[in-house]
Design an enzyme around this catalytic site. Structure first.
Site, PDB file in Angstrom:
ATOM      1  N   GLY A  38      42.987   5.693  61.322  1.00 15.92           N
ATOM      2  CA  GLY A  38      42.021   4.601  61.158  1.00 15.92           C
ATOM      3  C   GLY A  38      40.769   5.242  60.606  1.00 15.92           C
ATOM      4  CD  GLU A 136      40.733   1.033  57.929  1.00 13.29           C
ATOM      5  OE1 GLU A 136      40.683   1.654  58.994  1.00 13.29           O
ATOM      6  OE2 GLU A 136      41.430   1.392  56.970  1.00 13.29           O
ATOM      7  CG  ASN A 179      36.390   5.365  45.667  1.00 15.42           C
ATOM      8  OD1 ASN A 179      36.076   4.485  44.862  1.00 15.42           O
ATOM      9  ND2 ASN A 179      37.517   5.347  46.333  1.00 15.42           N
ATOM     10  CG  ASP A 238      38.454   8.251  56.581  1.00 17.67           C
ATOM     11  OD1 ASP A 238      37.878   7.516  55.767  1.00 17.67           O
ATOM     12  OD2 ASP A 238      39.642   8.093  56.923  1.00 17.67           O
TER      13      ASP A 238
HETATM   14  O1  RIB Z   1      41.416   6.908  55.273  1.00 19.52           O
HETATM   15  C1  RIB Z   1      42.632   7.195  55.904  1.00 19.52           C
HETATM   16  C2  RIB Z   1      42.905   6.152  56.948  1.00 19.52           C
HETATM   17  O2  RIB Z   1      43.108   4.898  56.316  1.00 19.52           O
HETATM   18  C3  RIB Z   1      44.163   6.392  57.746  1.00 19.52           C
HETATM   19  O3  RIB Z   1      43.933   7.127  58.906  1.00 19.52           O
HETATM   20  C4  RIB Z   1      44.705   4.998  57.991  1.00 19.52           C
HETATM   21  O4  RIB Z   1      44.809   4.630  59.333  1.00 19.52           O
HETATM   22  C5  RIB Z   1      43.796   4.058  57.206  1.00 19.52           C
HETATM   23  O5  RIB Z   1      42.868   3.453  57.998  1.00 19.52           O
END
Ligand code: RIB
Length: 290
Positions: A38, A136, A179, A238
Site C-alpha cells: 500500500g 488510495e 511523477n 513510496d
Molecule cells: O507503490 C507500490 C504500492 O502500490 C504497492 O505496495 C501496492 O500495494 C500499491 O498500493
C-alpha cells in the site's frame, strides 16, 4: 515532530512474470510472495526507517491484523488504524524480468475510514507536524482541510494519479510530489506547470532519470538518480517520498532530504518486495552507490 499518514494498507501479492501480461493473455508466474504494501504503509515504513516518528491513520479488516502488527514491528504507531467490517485492501502485482510492474488494486478497508476516526487521530497532532496523504484512501479532502486549519504541513503524493483528486486538495497543500507523466496530466487539467502550482514545495520524479524540486520563487533544482541494476521498481517511489518527508520532519534542507531519498530509492529497486524490504537509514548511508 510527528508525521501523520492517512494512508492505505495492502497485502501485496507479488507475481514474478516473464513479461507483463497483455489483455486476453493467460500467463504463468514463476513465483509468488506476499508483502506488506500500500502506498501509505510503504511511506510510513520508509519514514520510520529514516528515523521519524510516524502515526498511521488507516483501516484494515479482521483479515489484516497481521498488517497492523507488522507496521507496529517496523516502528509505526498503529493506534489510529481501525479494524472495520470490510476486507483489507490488496494489490495483485506482476513484476517482469526487467523489474517493471503492473498493479491491480482492491481498495477494500482503505475506503472505510470515518471522519470521526480521522478527527480523533488528528486531535493529537501539534502545529508543525506533517500530514501526508496519497490517493488510495477516502477522506483525503477532509484531512487536507483539517490539516491546514490546524497548522500542519500538508503533503500529498499524487498516486495513483487522478487529476480531480489532486485538484480538490491543491488549495490546502504545502508539498506535492508526482511523477513526470502525472505532472503533464496535471498541467493539462489545470493549465499550470509545476513551477506555477500554488504549492510551496513541488517535486517531480523521473524514475531512473532523477527528480526536480520546485520551491516557490526559486529556480528548479535537478537531482540525478544513482545508477543501479533494478530488479523491482515497486515501492521505490513510496520509499523516496517517505525519506523526503522524514528529512523535512527532521529539519533537513530540502536538497539534503532529496539526496538521501534518492539513495534510499536506488537501494530499494535492487530488492524484491515492498514495505518489508525498505532500507533503514544506516543501510542508506552506508550503501556504495554511483
Ligand atoms: O507503490 C507500490 C504500492 O502500490 C504497492 O505496495 C501496492 O500495494 C500499491 O498500493
Amino acid at each position: 515532530m510527528t508525521i501523520w499518514n492517512l494512508g492505505s494498507i495492502n497485502a501485496d501479492m507479488v507475481y514474478a512474470m516473464p513479461h507483463l501480461p497483455e489483455a486476453g493473455e493467460t500467463l504463468a508466474a514463476s513465483g509468488l510472495q506476499r508483502f506488506l504494501g500500500g502506498k501509505g504503509a510503504n511511506m510510513s515504513v520508509a519514514a520510520a526507517r529514516a528515523g521519524s516518528r510516524v502515526s498511521h491513520i488507516g483501516a484494515v479488516g479482521s483479515d489484516g491484523r497481521w498488517a497492523r502488527d507488522r507496521l507496529t514491528e517496523y516502528g509505526v504507531d498503529t493506534r489510529h488504524i481501525a479494524e472495520v467490517d470490510v476486507p483489507t485492501g490488496h494489490a495483485i502485482i506482476a513484476v517482469d524480468a526487467q523489474g517493471e510492474n503492473l498493479i491491480v488494486l482492491f481498495q477494500g478497508a482503505n475506503h472505510a475510514i470515518s471522519d470521526d476516526q480521522l478527527g480523533q487521530a488528528l486531535s493529537s497532532a501539534a502545529s508543525g507536524d506533517l500530514l501526508v496523504m496519497q490517493n488510495e484512501t477516502n477522506a483525503q479532502l477532509e484531512a487536507a482541510k483539517l490539516g491546514r486549519e490546524m497548522g500542519l504541513t500538508v503533503c500529498y503524493a499524487a498516486a495513483p494519479f487522478q487529476a480531480e483528486a489532486v485538484q480538490a486538495v491543491l488549495p490546502y497543500l504545502d508539498f506535492l510530489i508526482l511523477n513526470e507523466i502525472e505532472a503533464e496530466q496535471l498541467q493539462q487539467a489545470t493549465g499550470l506547470a509545476p513551477s506555477d502550482l500554488p504549492v510551496e514545495h513541488v517535486i517531480v520524479t523521473f524514475g531512473s532519470k532523477g527528480a526536480r524540486y520546485y520551491h516557490q520563487g526559486s529556480e528548479p533544482q535537478a537531482f540525478q538518480a544513482h545508477k543501479v541494476d533494478a530488479v523491482d521498481t515497486t515501492g521505490a517511489g513510496d520509499t523516496f517520498t517517505g525519506y523526503v518527508l522524514a528529512g523535512m520532519d527532521r529539519g533537513m534542507p530540502m536538497a539534503q532530504a532529496i539526496a538521501q531519498a534518492n539513495r534510499a530509492a536506488a537501494l530499494m529497486v535492487t530488492r524484491h518486495g515492498t514495505a518489508d524490504v525498505i532500507p533503514d537509514l544506516k543501510e542508506v548511508r552506508d550503501a556504495q552507490l554511483n
